[in-house]
Design an enzyme around this catalytic site. Structure first.
Site, PDB file in Angstrom:
ATOM      1  N   GLU A   1       0.840  -1.207   0.000  1.00  0.00           N
ATOM      2  CA  GLU A   1       0.000   0.000   0.000  1.00  0.00           C
ATOM      3  C   GLU A   1       0.879   1.263   0.000  1.00  0.00           C
ATOM      4  O   GLU A   1       1.943   1.288   0.627  1.00  0.00           O
ATOM      5  CB  GLU A   1      -0.851  -0.037   1.278  1.00  0.00           C
ATOM      6  CG  GLU A   1      -1.808   1.121   1.475  1.00  0.00           C
ATOM      7  CD  GLU A   1      -2.581   0.979   2.807  1.00  0.00           C
ATOM      8  OE1 GLU A   1      -2.268   0.077   3.619  1.00  0.00           O
ATOM      9  OE2 GLU A   1      -3.506   1.793   3.016  1.00  0.00           O
TER      10      GLU A   1
ATOM     11  N   LYS B   1      -9.332   2.744  -2.318  1.00  0.00           N
ATOM     12  CA  LYS B   1      -9.670   2.091  -1.040  1.00  0.00           C
ATOM     13  C   LYS B   1     -10.986   2.624  -0.479  1.00  0.00           C
ATOM     14  O   LYS B   1     -11.153   3.838  -0.287  1.00  0.00           O
ATOM     15  CB  LYS B   1      -8.529   2.346  -0.049  1.00  0.00           C
ATOM     16  CG  LYS B   1      -8.641   1.618   1.279  1.00  0.00           C
ATOM     17  CD  LYS B   1      -7.391   1.907   2.129  1.00  0.00           C
ATOM     18  CE  LYS B   1      -7.328   1.113   3.408  1.00  0.00           C
ATOM     19  NZ  LYS B   1      -6.094   1.405   4.169  1.00  0.00           N
TER      20      LYS B   1
ATOM     21  N   CYS C   1      -5.463  -3.059   2.116  1.00  0.00           N
ATOM     22  CA  CYS C   1      -5.237  -3.189   3.560  1.00  0.00           C
ATOM     23  C   CYS C   1      -6.506  -3.332   4.399  1.00  0.00           C
ATOM     24  O   CYS C   1      -7.106  -4.380   4.452  1.00  0.00           O
ATOM     25  CB  CYS C   1      -4.363  -2.031   4.044  1.00  0.00           C
ATOM     26  SG  CYS C   1      -3.514  -2.473   5.591  1.00  0.00           S
TER      27      CYS C   1
ATOM     28  N   VAL D   1      -0.551  -2.660  10.586  1.00  0.00           N
ATOM     29  CA  VAL D   1       0.194  -2.285  11.791  1.00  0.00           C
ATOM     30  C   VAL D   1      -0.187  -3.138  13.004  1.00  0.00           C
ATOM     31  O   VAL D   1       0.473  -3.066  14.031  1.00  0.00           O
ATOM     32  CB  VAL D   1       0.015  -0.785  12.141  1.00  0.00           C
ATOM     33  CG1 VAL D   1       0.753   0.088  11.144  1.00  0.00           C
ATOM     34  CG2 VAL D   1      -1.456  -0.392  12.190  1.00  0.00           C
TER      35      VAL D   1
HETATM   36  C1  ACM Z   1      -4.301   0.015   6.944  1.00  0.00           C
HETATM   37  O1  ACM Z   1      -5.376   0.001   6.347  1.00  0.00           O
HETATM   38  N1  ACM Z   1      -3.235   0.573   6.388  1.00  0.00           N
HETATM   39  C2  ACM Z   1      -4.163  -0.595   8.261  1.00  0.00           C
END
Ligand code: ACM
Length: 263
Positions: free
Chosen positions: A39, A110, A143, A170
């Site tokens: 990402e 996203k 992510c 994370v």
């Molecule tokens: C995330 O969506 N970068 C945890």
């Protein structure tokens, strides 16, 4: 097809260098058809405010980062999926791009933004599409989309064979646990390319993975290496939705019982 992940630690604000670093890793890799980068691989992740996020974002059509990856695709006759900090007018999107020798041939913005991302990015404004690589139908998610099983199912219902999933995870135990379950419950492949390294107070967790349609892991990286791992993927396994002789994961759905999902 041969596909896998490129795990690395993009450096905040070093967009062309991040592409060159990916290129150096790719040089030492064997053959592949598709490789997935993490990402926000152009910009880095942990912006110090909206001004920095704006400064480090890029228009796709003017991005040297994209140009470098396109050149790699032309040389290697491959496709690359990469996370990308995208500027469109005065809006920023946390995007995933599918690139080949002709440039950007697919894009996903996203939909589910994580934590401080809500301060910088506009959430994705359209449903994810599928893109073709040969006979394969490829979807992209980014992510934190891992936390929303609905969007993984939407891609299965569209006919996805493989989900490319750039990540900057994370928290251990979230996306890494969910992704193989989505692979199994939708009977498709998932490649999660998760970054490593530290930016400010964020420690990224690596352990990028390739999940098979039966939920098994075909490859998994450690938590801190710059590494490429590739696996041979079998289209017939992604197209076979039978998990017992009498159970088809798609045909056995009971959408008339799921109305609450749309409330
Ligand atoms: C995330 O969506 N970068 C945890």
């Amino acid at each position: 097809m041969k596909a896998g992940f490129l795990q690395m630690a993009p450096v905040l604000g070093e967009s062309p260098n991040n592409a060159l670093k990916a290129g150096n890793l790719i040089e030492s890799a064997g053959e592949f058809d598709l490789i997935v980068l993490p990402e926000l691989a152009n910009s880095g992740y942990n912006f110090n405010g909206i001004d920095e996020a704006m400064e480090l974002s890029e228009n796709i059509s003017k991005s040297h980062f994209v140009d470098i990856l396109q050149e790699i695709c032309a040389e290697r006759k491959c496709h690359i999926v990469t996370g990308f900090c995208e500027r469109d007018g005065d809006r920023l999107f946390n995007s995933s791009l599918l690139i080949n020798e002709n440039g950007v041939v697919g894009k996903y913005r996203k939909i589910h933004l994580f934590n401080n991302e809500k301060d910088y990015f506009t959430p994705g404004d359209s449903q994810p599409e599928l893109y073709e690589i040969g006979e394969w139908k490829i979807g992209m998610l980014v992510c934190f989309d891992w936390a929303f099983f609905e969007i993984w199912r939407v891609l299965a219902l569209k006919g996805a064979d493989l989900i490319a999933h750039p990540a900057n995870l994370v928290v251990k135990g979230g996306g890494h646990a969910a992704v193989p379950v989505y692979a199994k419950t939708n009977s498709y492949y998932v490649i999660t390319s998760n970054r490593t390294g530290i930016e400010g107070d964020l420690h990224f967790t690596g352990e990028s993975l390739i999940a098979a349609p039966d939920g098994s892991l075909l490859a998994q990286a450690d938590s801190d290496s710059d590494v490429i791992q590739i696996a041979g993927l079998d289209l017939s396994k992604a197209r076979d939705k039978m998990i017992t002789p009498k159970n088809d994961l798609i045909a056995d759905r009971r959408p008339e019982m799921y109305g609450g999902l749309l409330d």
